[in-house]
Scaffold this motif. Structure first.
Motif, PDB file in Angstrom:
ATOM      1  N   PRO B  53       0.847  -1.202   0.000  1.00  0.00           N
ATOM      2  CA  PRO B  53       0.000   0.000   0.000  1.00  0.00           C
ATOM      3  C   PRO B  53       0.879   1.247   0.000  1.00  0.00           C
ATOM      4  O   PRO B  53       1.868   1.303   0.720  1.00  0.00           O
ATOM      5  CB  PRO B  53      -0.781  -0.110   1.312  1.00  0.00           C
ATOM      6  CG  PRO B  53      -0.744  -1.549   1.674  1.00  0.00           C
ATOM      7  CD  PRO B  53       0.552  -2.091   1.128  1.00  0.00           C
ATOM      8  N   GLY B  54       0.523   2.198  -0.787  1.00  0.00           N
ATOM      9  CA  GLY B  54       1.345   3.400  -0.856  1.00  0.00           C
ATOM     10  C   GLY B  54       2.466   3.314  -1.873  1.00  0.00           C
ATOM     11  O   GLY B  54       3.244   4.246  -2.021  1.00  0.00           O
ATOM     12  N   MET B  55       2.565   2.168  -2.581  1.00  0.00           N
ATOM     13  CA  MET B  55       3.615   2.035  -3.594  1.00  0.00           C
ATOM     14  C   MET B  55       2.937   1.787  -4.938  1.00  0.00           C
ATOM     15  O   MET B  55       1.972   1.036  -5.026  1.00  0.00           O
ATOM     16  CB  MET B  55       4.514   0.852  -3.228  1.00  0.00           C
ATOM     17  CG  MET B  55       5.721   0.656  -4.130  1.00  0.00           C
ATOM     18  SD  MET B  55       6.833   2.080  -4.209  1.00  0.00           S
ATOM     19  CE  MET B  55       7.399   2.171  -2.508  1.00  0.00           C
ATOM     20  N   PRO B  82       6.121   6.334  -4.777  1.00  0.00           N
ATOM     21  CA  PRO B  82       5.081   6.395  -3.739  1.00  0.00           C
ATOM     22  C   PRO B  82       3.765   6.753  -4.435  1.00  0.00           C
ATOM     23  O   PRO B  82       3.757   7.628  -5.302  1.00  0.00           O
ATOM     24  CB  PRO B  82       5.536   7.541  -2.833  1.00  0.00           C
ATOM     25  CG  PRO B  82       6.955   7.812  -3.196  1.00  0.00           C
ATOM     26  CD  PRO B  82       7.136   7.368  -4.606  1.00  0.00           C
ATOM     27  N   SER B  83       2.700   6.055  -4.097  1.00  0.00           N
ATOM     28  CA  SER B  83       1.458   6.370  -4.792  1.00  0.00           C
ATOM     29  C   SER B  83       0.885   7.667  -4.262  1.00  0.00           C
ATOM     30  O   SER B  83       1.179   8.099  -3.155  1.00  0.00           O
ATOM     31  CB  SER B  83       0.448   5.239  -4.667  1.00  0.00           C
ATOM     32  OG  SER B  83       0.364   4.825  -3.344  1.00  0.00           O
TER      33      SER B  83
ATOM     34  N   VAL C  86      -2.326   1.170   7.556  1.00  0.00           N
ATOM     35  CA  VAL C  86      -2.385   1.945   6.325  1.00  0.00           C
ATOM     36  C   VAL C  86      -3.449   1.313   5.456  1.00  0.00           C
ATOM     37  O   VAL C  86      -3.508   0.106   5.308  1.00  0.00           O
ATOM     38  CB  VAL C  86      -1.025   1.941   5.611  1.00  0.00           C
ATOM     39  CG1 VAL C  86      -1.143   2.656   4.277  1.00  0.00           C
ATOM     40  CG2 VAL C  86       0.015   2.605   6.491  1.00  0.00           C
ATOM     41  N   ARG C  87      -4.309   2.134   4.950  1.00  0.00           N
ATOM     42  CA  ARG C  87      -5.428   1.600   4.184  1.00  0.00           C
ATOM     43  C   ARG C  87      -5.143   1.635   2.693  1.00  0.00           C
ATOM     44  O   ARG C  87      -4.749   2.647   2.148  1.00  0.00           O
ATOM     45  CB  ARG C  87      -6.682   2.452   4.441  1.00  0.00           C
ATOM     46  CG  ARG C  87      -7.231   2.348   5.833  1.00  0.00           C
ATOM     47  CD  ARG C  87      -8.447   3.220   5.960  1.00  0.00           C
ATOM     48  NE  ARG C  87      -8.109   4.636   5.827  1.00  0.00           N
ATOM     49  CZ  ARG C  87      -8.829   5.505   5.174  1.00  0.00           C
ATOM     50  NH1 ARG C  87      -9.911   5.142   4.554  1.00  0.00           N
ATOM     51  NH2 ARG C  87      -8.464   6.761   5.121  1.00  0.00           N
ATOM     52  N   GLY C  88      -5.360   0.515   2.046  1.00  0.00           N
ATOM     53  CA  GLY C  88      -5.453   0.456   0.593  1.00  0.00           C
ATOM     54  C   GLY C  88      -4.236   0.957  -0.152  1.00  0.00           C
ATOM     55  O   GLY C  88      -3.184   1.175   0.410  1.00  0.00           O
ATOM     56  N   ASN C  89      -4.417   1.136  -1.423  1.00  0.00           N
ATOM     57  CA  ASN C  89      -3.344   1.582  -2.269  1.00  0.00           C
ATOM     58  C   ASN C  89      -3.818   2.746  -3.106  1.00  0.00           C
ATOM     59  O   ASN C  89      -4.778   2.652  -3.828  1.00  0.00           O
ATOM     60  CB  ASN C  89      -2.907   0.424  -3.178  1.00  0.00           C
ATOM     61  CG  ASN C  89      -1.771   0.820  -4.083  1.00  0.00           C
ATOM     62  OD1 ASN C  89      -1.207   1.901  -3.945  1.00  0.00           O
ATOM     63  ND2 ASN C  89      -1.448  -0.037  -5.008  1.00  0.00           N
ATOM     64  N   SER C  90      -3.187   3.802  -2.986  1.00  0.00           N
ATOM     65  CA  SER C  90      -3.323   5.042  -3.751  1.00  0.00           C
ATOM     66  C   SER C  90      -4.694   5.745  -3.665  1.00  0.00           C
ATOM     67  O   SER C  90      -4.726   6.949  -3.586  1.00  0.00           O
ATOM     68  CB  SER C  90      -2.907   4.864  -5.210  1.00  0.00           C
ATOM     69  OG  SER C  90      -3.771   3.976  -5.854  1.00  0.00           O
ATOM     70  N   GLU C  92      -6.434   5.488  -1.172  1.00  0.00           N
ATOM     71  CA  GLU C  92      -6.545   5.824   0.242  1.00  0.00           C
ATOM     72  C   GLU C  92      -5.161   5.806   0.866  1.00  0.00           C
ATOM     73  O   GLU C  92      -4.306   5.058   0.484  1.00  0.00           O
ATOM     74  CB  GLU C  92      -7.353   4.770   0.995  1.00  0.00           C
ATOM     75  CG  GLU C  92      -8.607   4.345   0.321  1.00  0.00           C
ATOM     76  CD  GLU C  92      -9.303   3.277   1.124  1.00  0.00           C
ATOM     77  OE1 GLU C  92      -9.679   3.571   2.253  1.00  0.00           O
ATOM     78  OE2 GLU C  92      -9.434   2.161   0.615  1.00  0.00           O
ATOM     79  N   SER C  93      -4.994   6.617   1.875  1.00  0.00           N
ATOM     80  CA  SER C  93      -3.793   6.482   2.687  1.00  0.00           C
ATOM     81  C   SER C  93      -4.230   6.847   4.095  1.00  0.00           C
ATOM     82  O   SER C  93      -5.404   6.815   4.392  1.00  0.00           O
ATOM     83  CB  SER C  93      -2.697   7.402   2.155  1.00  0.00           C
ATOM     84  OG  SER C  93      -3.170   8.718   2.137  1.00  0.00           O
ATOM     85  N   HIS C 182      12.587  13.677  -4.396  1.00  0.00           N
ATOM     86  CA  HIS C 182      12.728  13.140  -5.751  1.00  0.00           C
ATOM     87  C   HIS C 182      13.921  13.825  -6.400  1.00  0.00           C
ATOM     88  O   HIS C 182      14.069  15.045  -6.274  1.00  0.00           O
ATOM     89  CB  HIS C 182      11.462  13.386  -6.576  1.00  0.00           C
ATOM     90  CG  HIS C 182      10.283  12.618  -6.074  1.00  0.00           C
ATOM     91  ND1 HIS C 182      10.056  11.313  -6.414  1.00  0.00           N
ATOM     92  CD2 HIS C 182       9.274  12.962  -5.235  1.00  0.00           C
ATOM     93  CE1 HIS C 182       8.942  10.883  -5.813  1.00  0.00           C
ATOM     94  NE2 HIS C 182       8.456  11.869  -5.084  1.00  0.00           N
ATOM     95  N   GLU C 341       3.076  14.227  -2.361  1.00  0.00           N
ATOM     96  CA  GLU C 341       3.521  13.516  -3.570  1.00  0.00           C
ATOM     97  C   GLU C 341       2.875  14.142  -4.805  1.00  0.00           C
ATOM     98  O   GLU C 341       3.486  14.222  -5.864  1.00  0.00           O
ATOM     99  CB  GLU C 341       3.196  12.021  -3.483  1.00  0.00           C
ATOM    100  CG  GLU C 341       4.093  11.238  -2.523  1.00  0.00           C
ATOM    101  CD  GLU C 341       5.542  11.121  -3.000  1.00  0.00           C
ATOM    102  OE1 GLU C 341       5.846  11.475  -4.147  1.00  0.00           O
ATOM    103  OE2 GLU C 341       6.390  10.677  -2.191  1.00  0.00           O
TER     104      GLU C 341
END
Lengths: 161, 89, 757
Positions: B53-55, B82-83, C86-90, C92-93, C182, C341
């Motif tokens: 998650p987050g990647m 990082p997403s 940490v919830r989910g991917n992209s 949610e955070s 970055h 980000e």
């Protein structure tokens, strides 16, 4: 609470041409009266302090923020809300123009704008852009940037002639 | 070979060069191959058998929505990033 | 329209039909969040912290409970205590713990207006009365209200238990929730070789999305532990996820019915009142509706992050950018995530930059937990970058469009984060700006009033998200199509989605009837946000319509007893390729089709649409006496990919510009040192009114996205990005003053003029 309970007040008023008797708590606004007592929810609450115009109604020919008027003040008055604009035969030209010109996005401010714009056209059938912006200055819209609303009012004014 | 770019913090933490090269038939396979070269990387990229998650993995400019099963045919570069919360917090 | 790269003859796309939900919205029939009334419904109210930072020592609800007409009282003790996950991917955070604590504080309040208790009563007045009788004993702590304070040594810490991530290092006791970096190319070498290096730091005040409809949440918790929620939201499935987490229920126990939504702009993605109404309903077994006041909305929801952004750009003697550096510090508010980000992705997005470095800091402050606000974090960084670019042009005497074209990002340009752009339309926007009547017009100061005029230009970017959407179609016996979808309609998306299905089917837009339904009635659909709805849900509608045609052909084959490949479909008619006698309209095939009704469904999980760019030109007239600024001419140019319903695309461009103008000139959270917002009403938080704005000219540029069959790009967010720097640059053009803080209000202008003299 029960010992100092405030009694409701009987109010006789006319809303969108319909005379009615209602019972209202003396401390509630006309906005709350319309929405909770009469049960018509087209008039919206955006701020409840007279700054957004989402609750604009026409009270005896004047546009007012119904959140700043008490329900009991409706006694003997003639009230027009957005619900009273269209007839069984069709939409008011302003409503039609708002649709055709895409003058609404989320639509929450639309009832207030329509009521204000109708009052404008009732008073000034052929307003300039500046007059339209002046009359609509009490109605906040966060979606459109007002451009298409001004165009819709202009269009309705031309078509009403 | 596919050019691989890892996020700054993984490069710093594990002392990985800015650009590395690896191969793999799909993303899972590729990450296993990177792990062979730079032990510890996989743990930063994968969690419970999925992309962490987050990647996110950007494969030739497109962020994969398939994750580790994404097939890597004619791919020239992959950026692990990082997403970004595009809407939701 | 400037360009139509594909000369497809669309029948529906690009036309301007009346939106399907329009009639309900101009007659007052449309039901928004607060309009719902259920039998036996109670009204909820909450108790909010008067302090920006305090520890809760005790809460005494006994007096409130004794009040006549009060049915239930709750505190955070009635919510499950959730751990850090940490919830989910992209999509949610953040963590479940923070999600829950933001709904109702457990131990500590982190902003003025943070909810500490709730009450359900027979009516609103009684509920308010009861809320006043709940006594909370606080240990008041010193607040931090901006990034400088929060990052200073010995600053009070918001989250003592939180593990921050500083470039991969785990750090405790910091208000910097995250520091990310970055890097691309050789930055030092780039600056060393530069002919000119310009650096500016801008300071953006916290702002609010300002949607006119306040939040509300209505819920029923039944005897089977099933929770029904009615709310005004940008994402009913996001609400389902969040509510189920906060209440520790399986998602299938929660059903969310989206009401019409009165604006959101990102701010109606988080949940606030829904779990509170649900718990109060659990205690009473009656429906509970809880609503916010406008002050609650300002105090405890929203805001778009304030913060500071420093940008440094070096160019060579020919004006080519060699290197760029950004230092971004944004206010997350009370809980982490200020979209840093996204900020990093957007800060140099309009330029081809061979070497760059970006440092971004997610900074916790005692303000409400920031929410997405239309292209979250992009306007903040664009203000810095576009100001530096304008300054470079002023110093070197470059035309600001030519400089941008010389350094323009286009297909194949490596972006700040590394990946290369696919097809984008910034160059086409800049060219359209150059050719526009506005840019070619003269700008003369008003000879009558002596007011100074200035013109500014700026570019902006938002990347558009993709994600999940689902659509169901069914062909009705009258040959019309019902379209069921889960994207709440915030500004005409029912129309833009239905139009894509109508285009595929070759029937009028009015013949596809869209409905937005509850979470039990359609597949998962991500939020109406990230400029994704017309793109992703539209794509699902496109796919579902193609599947519907397959179904139609299959049924026709059965009916005519011929093979499917002998049948074709176009424009609402299915017919045999060989036998001209065999022909049916949609109405005919829909009348008792063999093997059951004709239905289809499709879902997608999409990648980004490829990015949307906007270029805005602003002409201002400034009164040097009073500092009052009037926008006298404004043009918004944008690559929209393909405008499905051009009126609503223009509307997005105009609305985004208006919000940006408000951000630039008037809007700010005016905070006391104690962390209390002093202007939490529409009177004092001054959003643009009709009199403040001119007509906003729009130029739609159409460079189709590679990711969508019609080339759709997200259009909602890019237009809020350029206005702040365009106005800042116009002020500089008019007065020779570089204002680096928003809002660029009259007092800032008069003070700056005094300093200049």
């Amino acid at each position: 609470m029960s010992e100092n309970k405030v009694k409701k007040v009987a109010v006789n008023t006319t809303i969108n041409g319909e005379e009615m008797d209602i019972l209202v708590d003396p401390y509630i606004s006309l906005l709350e009266t319309l929405r909770e007592v009469v049960g018509i929810t087209g008039t919206k609450e955006g701020c409840n302090d007279g700054n957004c115009g989402a609750c604009t109604i026409n009270l005896d020919g004047r546009i007012v923020d119904s959140c700043l008027v008490l329900g009991v003040e409706a006694e003997g008055k003639n009230i027009e809300t957005v619900e009273g604009m269209a007839t069984p035969d069709g939409l008011h030209p302003l409503q039609q123009a708002f649709l055709e010109e895409a003058a609404l996005q989320c639509g929450i401010c639309t009832p207030g704008f329509l009521v204000s714009a109708k009052a404008l056209l009732d008073n000034e059938p052929d307003p300039s852009e500046e007059r339209i912006r002046h009359w609509l200055a009490g109605n906040l819209c966060r979606c459109t940037g007002y451009d298409k609303i001004v165009k819709a009012v202009t269009k309705a004014s031309k078509e009403s002639k | 070979m596919i050019k691989i770019f890892l996020p700054y913090k993984i490069r710093e933490t594990l002392d990985v060069p800015t650009e590395i090269e690896a191969q793999g038939s799909n993303l899972r396979n590729l990450i296993d191959n990177i792990e062979g070269m730079y032990p510890g990387v996989k743990d930063h990229l994968v969690d419970e058998g999925k992309l962490r998650p987050g990647m996110s993995a950007v494969i030739d400019g497109k962020t994969t929505r398939l994750g580790l099963i994404h097939k890597l045919d004619n791919v020239s570069e992959i950026h692990f990033l990082p997403s970004i919360a595009g809407g939701r917090k | 329209m400037v360009s139509t790269p594909e000369n497809k003859n669309y029948k529906v796309i690009g036309t301007r039909p009346i939106r399907h939900d329009g009639y309900d919205k101009v007659t007052g029939r449309a039901q928004y969040g607060a309009d719902i009334k259920l039998p036996g419904m109670l009204i909820g109210a909450v108790v909010r912290s008067p302090h920006a930072h305090a520890r809760i020592k005790s809460i005494d609800t006994s007096e409130a409970e004794r009040l006549d007409g009060v049915f239930a009282v709750m505190t955070a003790k009635d919510l499950p205590r959730l751990g850090d996950v940490v919830r989910g991917n992209s999509e949610e955070s953040g963590s479940e713990k923070h999600l829950s604590e933001n709904v109702m504080a457990f131990d500590k309040v982190l902003y003025k207006g943070h909810v500490v208790a709730g009450v359900a009563a027979k009516d609103q007045n009684t509920a308010f009365e009861a809320a006043k009788k709940i006594k909370v004993d606080y240990e008041i702590l010193k607040p931090v209200i901006d990034v400088d304070q929060a990052m200073s040594k010995d600053a009070p810490i918001l989250h003592e238990d939180y593990t921050c991530d500083h470039l991969g290092k785990e750090v405790k006791n910091s208000n910097v929730a995250a520091h990310v970096r970055h890097e691309n190319g050789d930055l030092e070498n780039g600056f060393d070789k530069a002919d000119l290096v310009v650096e500016k730091e801008v300071d953006m005040q916290t702002v609010h999305q300002g949607y006119i409809e306040p939040h509300s949440g209505t819920a029923v918790w039944d005897e089977e532990d099933r929770v029904k929620v009615w709310t005004s939201t940008q994402g009913s499935f996001a609400v389902r996820d969040s509510v189920s987490k906060v209440l520790d229920l399986d998602v299938s126990r929660v059903k969310v019915t989206p009401m019409e939504i009165g604006g959101g702009f990102g701010g109606k993605i988080p949940i606030y009142l829904e779990p509170i109404s649900a718990v109060l309903s659990r205690k009473t077994r009656r429906p509970v509706k809880t609503m916010m006041s406008r002050t609650d909305v300002f105090d405890a929801t929203g805001p778009g992050p304030g913060g500071k952004v420093k940008v440094k750009i070096g160019i060579d003697a020919d004006g080519k950018i060699l290197a760029a550096y950004a230092d971004i510090r944004l206010e997350a508010g009370a809980y982490p995530e200020a979209f840093i980000e996204a900020a990093a992705k957007c800060v140099f997005s309009c330029y081809d930059v061979p070497a760059m470095k970006i440092d971004a800091y997610d900074v916790l402050v005692n303000k409400p937990s920031s929410a997405p606000y239309r292209a979250p974090a992009s306007p903040q960084v664009a203000f810095a970058t576009e100001t530096v670019v304008d300054e470079i042009c002023k110093i070197k005497g470059y035309d600001p469009i030519d400089f941008r074209l010389l350094n323009v990002a286009e297909k194949g340009t490596r972006t700040a984060l590394g990946p290369k752009y696919r097809t984008i339309g910034l160059k086409e926007c800049l060219e359209a700006a150059k050719k526009s009547d506005h840019w070619k017009s003269n700008l003369n100061s008003n000879p009558k009033t002596g007011k100074k005029r200035g013109r500014g230009i700026a570019s902006g970017y938002w990347f558009n998200i993709g994600f999940k959407s689902s659509v169901n179609l069914s062909l009705n016996p009258d040959g019309k199509v019902a379209l069921i979808e889960g994207s709440t309609d915030i500004g005409g998306s029912r129309a833009s989605i239905a139009m894509q299905a109508a285009e595929v089917l070759g029937i009028p837009a009015e013949d596809v009837r869209p409905s937005v339904v509850d979470t039990d009635s359609i597949g998962i659909t991500d939020v109406t946000g990230g400029s994704r709805t017309t793109y992703a849900t539209g794509y699902a509608a496109y796919n579902a319509a193609h599947k519907l045609i397959e179904e139609i052909i299959e049924k026709a084959a059965l009916k005519w007893d011929i093979s499917k490949d002998q049948i074709e479909y176009s424009d609402g008619v299915v017919k045999s390729k060989t036998d001209s006698e065999l022909k049916m309209t949609l109405k005919e095939i829909a009348d008792d089709p063999p093997g059951g009704p004709i239905v289809s469904s499709a879902s997608v999980d999409l990648e980004e649409a490829g990015g949307g760019f906007a270029v805005h030109i602003a002409d201002l007239e400034i009164d040097e006496e009073t500092g009052k600024t009037d926008v006298v001419n404004y043009t918004a140019i944008q690559d929209v990919g393909k405008a499905i319903h051009p009126s609503y695309v223009e509307g997005q461009m105009q609305g985004g510009a208006a919000q940006g103008i408000g951000w630039a000139l008037n809007e700010e959270y005016f905070m006391s040192d104690d962390g209390v917002m002093l202007n939490s009403s529409y009177l004092d938080y001054r959003m643009p009114i009709a009199l403040d704005l001119p007509m906003i000219n729009t130029i739609m540029v159409e460079v189709p996205s590679e990711e969508h069959p019609y080339g759709v790009r997200g259009v909602g967010e890019p237009p809020i990005v350029p206005p702040v720097p365009a106005i800042g640059n116009a002020i500089n053009d008019a007065l020779g003053l570089r204002l680096l803080s928003t809002p660029m209000k009259p007092s800032r202008i008069t003070e700056a003029l005094k300093r200049k003299k």
